[in-house]
Design a protein around this motif. Structure first.
Motif, PDB file in Angstrom:
ATOM      1  N   ASP A  97       0.850  -1.179   0.000  1.00 58.45           N
ATOM      2  CA  ASP A  97       0.000   0.000   0.000  1.00 58.45           C
ATOM      3  C   ASP A  97       0.887   1.231   0.000  1.00 58.45           C
ATOM      4  OD1 ASP A  97      -2.465  -1.174  -0.103  1.00 58.45           O
ATOM      5  OD2 ASP A  97      -3.027  -0.750   1.979  1.00 58.45           O
ATOM      6  N   ILE A  98       0.345   2.373  -0.408  1.00 60.59           N
ATOM      7  CA  ILE A  98       1.123   3.594  -0.468  1.00 60.59           C
ATOM      8  C   ILE A  98       1.540   4.071   0.924  1.00 60.59           C
ATOM      9  CG2 ILE A  98      -0.821   5.205  -0.366  1.00 60.59           C
ATOM     10  CD1 ILE A  98       2.272   5.430  -2.700  1.00 60.59           C
ATOM     11  N   ASP A  99       0.848   3.603   1.963  1.00 60.84           N
ATOM     12  CA  ASP A  99       1.196   3.994   3.337  1.00 60.84           C
ATOM     13  C   ASP A  99       1.837   2.833   4.104  1.00 60.84           C
ATOM     14  OD1 ASP A  99      -1.076   2.441   3.515  1.00 60.84           O
ATOM     15  OD2 ASP A  99      -2.077   3.709   4.993  1.00 60.84           O
ATOM     16  N   CYS A 100       2.572   2.018   3.361  1.00 60.17           N
ATOM     17  CA  CYS A 100       3.233   0.851   3.950  1.00 60.17           C
ATOM     18  C   CYS A 100       4.693   0.826   3.509  1.00 60.17           C
ATOM     19  CB  CYS A 100       2.513  -0.419   3.491  1.00 60.17           C
ATOM     20  SG  CYS A 100       3.100  -1.949   4.244  1.00 60.17           S
ATOM     21  N   ILE A 101       5.603   0.520   4.431  1.00 59.62           N
ATOM     22  CA  ILE A 101       7.038   0.513   4.120  1.00 59.62           C
ATOM     23  C   ILE A 101       7.728  -0.677   4.782  1.00 59.62           C
ATOM     24  CG2 ILE A 101       7.334   3.000   3.745  1.00 59.62           C
ATOM     25  CD1 ILE A 101       8.267   3.179   6.702  1.00 59.62           C
ATOM     26  N   PRO A 102       8.811  -1.158   4.174  1.00 61.51           N
ATOM     27  CA  PRO A 102       9.670  -2.135   4.863  1.00 61.51           C
ATOM     28  C   PRO A 102      10.557  -1.384   5.845  1.00 61.51           C
ATOM     29  CG  PRO A 102      10.571  -1.652   2.697  1.00 61.51           C
ATOM     30  CD  PRO A 102       9.287  -0.870   2.814  1.00 61.51           C
ATOM     31  N   LEU A 103      10.848  -2.003   6.977  1.00 59.94           N
ATOM     32  CA  LEU A 103      11.715  -1.370   7.975  1.00 59.94           C
ATOM     33  C   LEU A 103      13.164  -1.812   7.825  1.00 59.94           C
ATOM     34  CD1 LEU A 103       9.389  -1.610  11.102  1.00 59.94           C
ATOM     35  CD2 LEU A 103       9.571   0.222   9.407  1.00 59.94           C
ATOM     36  N   LYS A 104      13.346  -2.934   7.141  1.00 53.81           N
ATOM     37  CA  LYS A 104      14.671  -3.452   6.851  1.00 53.81           C
ATOM     38  C   LYS A 104      14.628  -4.102   5.470  1.00 53.81           C
ATOM     39  CE  LYS A 104      15.588  -4.627  11.718  1.00 53.81           C
ATOM     40  NZ  LYS A 104      15.893  -5.734  12.656  1.00 53.81           N
ATOM     41  N   LYS A 105      15.790  -4.168   4.828  1.00 56.59           N
ATOM     42  CA  LYS A 105      15.869  -4.811   3.516  1.00 56.59           C
ATOM     43  C   LYS A 105      15.484  -6.280   3.614  1.00 56.59           C
ATOM     44  CE  LYS A 105      18.908  -4.741  -0.497  1.00 56.59           C
ATOM     45  NZ  LYS A 105      20.218  -4.259  -1.014  1.00 56.59           N
ATOM     46  N   GLU A 106      15.697  -6.847   4.777  1.00 55.88           N
ATOM     47  CA  GLU A 106      15.384  -8.257   5.022  1.00 55.88           C
ATOM     48  C   GLU A 106      13.919  -8.589   4.769  1.00 55.88           C
ATOM     49  OE1 GLU A 106      14.937 -11.129   8.944  1.00 55.88           O
ATOM     50  OE2 GLU A 106      16.140  -9.305   9.092  1.00 55.88           O
ATOM     51  N   ALA A 107      13.050  -7.600   4.874  1.00 58.01           N
ATOM     52  CA  ALA A 107      11.620  -7.850   4.650  1.00 58.01           C
ATOM     53  C   ALA A 107      11.382  -8.458   3.272  1.00 58.01           C
ATOM     54  CB  ALA A 107      10.829  -6.551   4.806  1.00 58.01           C
ATOM     55  N   SER A 119      13.758  -9.944   1.147  1.00 53.78           N
ATOM     56  CA  SER A 119      14.429 -11.238   0.960  1.00 53.78           C
ATOM     57  C   SER A 119      13.673 -12.353   1.686  1.00 53.78           C
ATOM     58  CB  SER A 119      15.878 -11.166   1.449  1.00 53.78           C
ATOM     59  OG  SER A 119      15.949 -10.783   2.809  1.00 53.78           O
ATOM     60  N   ARG A 120      13.150 -12.045   2.872  1.00 50.66           N
ATOM     61  CA  ARG A 120      12.417 -13.068   3.625  1.00 50.66           C
ATOM     62  C   ARG A 120      11.122 -13.465   2.928  1.00 50.66           C
ATOM     63  NH1 ARG A 120      10.141 -12.739   9.913  1.00 50.66           N
ATOM     64  NH2 ARG A 120       8.236 -13.912   9.499  1.00 50.66           N
ATOM     65  N   VAL A 121      10.349 -12.472   2.491  1.00 51.44           N
ATOM     66  CA  VAL A 121       9.055 -12.815   1.897  1.00 51.44           C
ATOM     67  C   VAL A 121       9.242 -13.525   0.560  1.00 51.44           C
ATOM     68  CG1 VAL A 121       8.485 -10.732   0.517  1.00 51.44           C
ATOM     69  CG2 VAL A 121       6.688 -11.948   1.760  1.00 51.44           C
ATOM     70  N   ILE A 122      10.308 -13.198  -0.179  1.00 54.71           N
ATOM     71  CA  ILE A 122      10.573 -13.895  -1.445  1.00 54.71           C
ATOM     72  C   ILE A 122      10.900 -15.361  -1.185  1.00 54.71           C
ATOM     73  CG2 ILE A 122      12.146 -14.076  -3.405  1.00 54.71           C
ATOM     74  CD1 ILE A 122      10.094 -11.803  -3.619  1.00 54.71           C
ATOM     75  N   GLU A 123      11.686 -15.635  -0.158  1.00 53.84           N
ATOM     76  CA  GLU A 123      11.993 -17.019   0.191  1.00 53.84           C
ATOM     77  C   GLU A 123      10.721 -17.778   0.561  1.00 53.84           C
ATOM     78  OE1 GLU A 123      14.783 -18.926   0.024  1.00 53.84           O
ATOM     79  OE2 GLU A 123      15.509 -17.191  -1.115  1.00 53.84           O
ATOM     80  N   GLU A 124       9.804 -17.108   1.233  1.00 55.40           N
ATOM     81  CA  GLU A 124       8.560 -17.755   1.671  1.00 55.40           C
ATOM     82  C   GLU A 124       7.670 -18.125   0.490  1.00 55.40           C
ATOM     83  OE1 GLU A 124       8.287 -15.537   6.053  1.00 55.40           O
ATOM     84  OE2 GLU A 124       7.107 -14.784   4.366  1.00 55.40           O
ATOM     85  N   ILE A 125       7.635 -17.290  -0.544  1.00 56.30           N
ATOM     86  CA  ILE A 125       6.713 -17.569  -1.651  1.00 56.30           C
ATOM     87  C   ILE A 125       7.311 -18.495  -2.712  1.00 56.30           C
ATOM     88  CG2 ILE A 125       5.462 -15.420  -1.290  1.00 56.30           C
ATOM     89  CD1 ILE A 125       6.876 -14.288  -3.763  1.00 56.30           C
ATOM     90  N   PHE A 181       1.874  -7.763   0.214  1.00 55.90           N
ATOM     91  CA  PHE A 181       1.395  -9.000  -0.404  1.00 55.90           C
ATOM     92  C   PHE A 181       2.445  -9.512  -1.379  1.00 55.90           C
ATOM     93  CE2 PHE A 181      -0.813 -11.383  -3.625  1.00 55.90           C
ATOM     94  CZ  PHE A 181      -1.843 -12.025  -2.958  1.00 55.90           C
ATOM     95  N   ALA A 182       2.787 -10.784  -1.276  1.00 53.47           N
ATOM     96  CA  ALA A 182       3.798 -11.359  -2.164  1.00 53.47           C
ATOM     97  C   ALA A 182       3.312 -12.664  -2.775  1.00 53.47           C
ATOM     98  CB  ALA A 182       5.106 -11.585  -1.403  1.00 53.47           C
TER      99      ALA A 182
END
Length: 231
Positions: free
Chosen positions: A62-72, A74-80, A108-109
């Motif tokens: 969403d436009i009002d949503c941000i990752p707090l770390k780059k890890e966000a 890499s982690r979600v890509i591994e999960e999907i 959402f990934a």
């Protein structure tokens, strides 16, 4: 492996949301496609991105949503990678008294492979009752053996809603310590929270690239001057 990260907004969105979200992604070294279209819904946007964009993996914010770390990311890509849809846990309050859960479109990934497996559905939320754009895919997933992975709240600035079955979320919710979603960003008092969180995230990640950090801080200063001059 090609990853496409995008967000959708309409032209009436606050300049502060657009600017600070972009600066956070820049600090983290992540390419973000901010896409404006006044004539389509969030679901139409997701459908278009998933059908027409050449990529292996998609992450939608969403436009009002941000990752707090780059890890966000890499982690979600591994999960999907494992036949899974992953992202923030969401509840639809208007359906079954909120006793439901799905992967919400705020973060959402999904892989192109899984989207195709699900039949490349139209995600216009007005065409399917009881769910929004993300919920349509979560509803289809069990029929095709696709798993759902939920990111749950780990911090909430202003508790407001129940998250089935036993959690809460609200204004300024952090998920898994890695993703921040403001909610109700149409209110100026909430946008201030987004600015504060964005600044903190940029400062917390300065060591990723000290030179880029200095440039971003200058851009923030210039942006503030520009916005003051427009008042």
């Amino acid at each position: 492996m090609k990853i496409h990260i995008s967000t959708f907004y309409k032209s009436n969105i606050s300049d502060y949301l657009l600017f600070y979200q972009k600066q956070v992604f820049k600090m983290l070294g992540l390419e973000l496609n901010q896409i404006c279209d006044n004539d389509i819904s969030h679901g139409d946007f997701m459908t278009r991105i998933l059908r027409d964009t050449e990529a292996d993996y998609f992450v939608i914010f969403d436009i009002d949503c941000i990752p707090l770390k780059k890890e966000a990311i890499s982690r979600v890509i591994e999960e999907i990678k494992d036949n899974t849809i992953s992202g923030c846990a969401q509840t639809a309050k208007h359906f079954n008294n909120g006793k439901n859960i799905y992967v919400g479109p705020c973060f959402f990934a999904i892989s192109k492979e899984v989207y195709n497996l699900l039949g490349r559905p139209d995600l216009n939320e007005n065409k399917v009752l009881e769910v929004d754009a993300g919920g349509i895919l979560s509803k289809l997933a069990p029929e095709y053996g696709v798993k759902l992975n939920y990111w749950y709240p780990t911090d909430v600035e202003e508790e407001k809603w129940e998250l089935y079955p036993d959690k809460v979320f609200g204004i300024g919710t952090t998920y898994e310590g890695l993703v921040y979603h403001l909610f109700e960003s149409r209110y100026q008092k909430n946008i201030v929270k987004f600015i504060r969180k964005s600044n903190a995230t940029i400062n917390n990640n300065w060591s990723l690239n000290p030179i880029k950090y200095a440039v971003i801080k200058l851009e923030i200063l210039l942006f503030k001057i520009k916005m003051r001059s427009q008042k």
